[in-house]
Motif scaffolding. Structure first.
Motif: not given
Length: 158
Positions: A78-79, A82-83, A85-90, A92
């Protein structure tokens, strides 16, 4: 269904055939283009489960350590996501949750939704309001009841 079939074959220690791999890749591509948030949860869970299953068999890892290994690998995947794709940033993801809640409230009868006071896109706010949502969802579904089947299904989904 193809993705679930490939996952289940892997968990049963069977190697999926070439056609199943091709269909799984096409399925992932289609779902990614339609609902990538779903795939972003599904793939790390499936990959983590398959890797933990294979490693625990090969290295004879005790059952009590499998959960720890699973959690560590899942959080790592998951980490990494998140790095990538910008939409997977916590932050967001929290913003999307808040936006979806606001859209749901605006399209629903005011008596059929939970109105959260000062809900914002922070972890503290979401966790603080999470208990209210779960409590009301359980009470509304199982104790108060509903005469509409769709409301019962929606309550169970909460």
């Amino acid at each position: 269904m193809v993705l679930s079939g490939v996952y289940l074959k892997g968990m049963m220690k069977e190697l999926p055939g070439m056609m199943e791999f091709v269909l799984a890749a096409v399925s992932i591509w289609i779902v990614w283009n339609l609902k990538y948030y779903w795939v972003s949860i599904f793939l790390p869970i499936v990959c983590t489960s398959l890797v933990v299953q294979a490693v625990s068999i090969k290295l004879k890892i005790p059952s009590r350590l499998k959960l720890s290994l699973w959690v560590i690998l899942f959080l790592f995947l998951c980490l990494c996501a998140s790095l990538l794709h910008p939409n997977f940033h916590p932050m967001r993801i929290l913003q999307v949750v808040i936006e979806n809640n606001q859209a749901f409230v605006s399209h629903s009868d005011s008596g059929d939704v939970i109105h959260y006071g000062r809900l914002d896109a922070t972890w503290g706010s979401v966790i603080r309001h999470f208990t209210l949502g779960v409590t009301v969802g359980v009470i509304q579904t199982f104790f108060v009841g509903s005469r509409y089947t769709s409301k019962i299904r929606c309550g169970i989904g909460k």
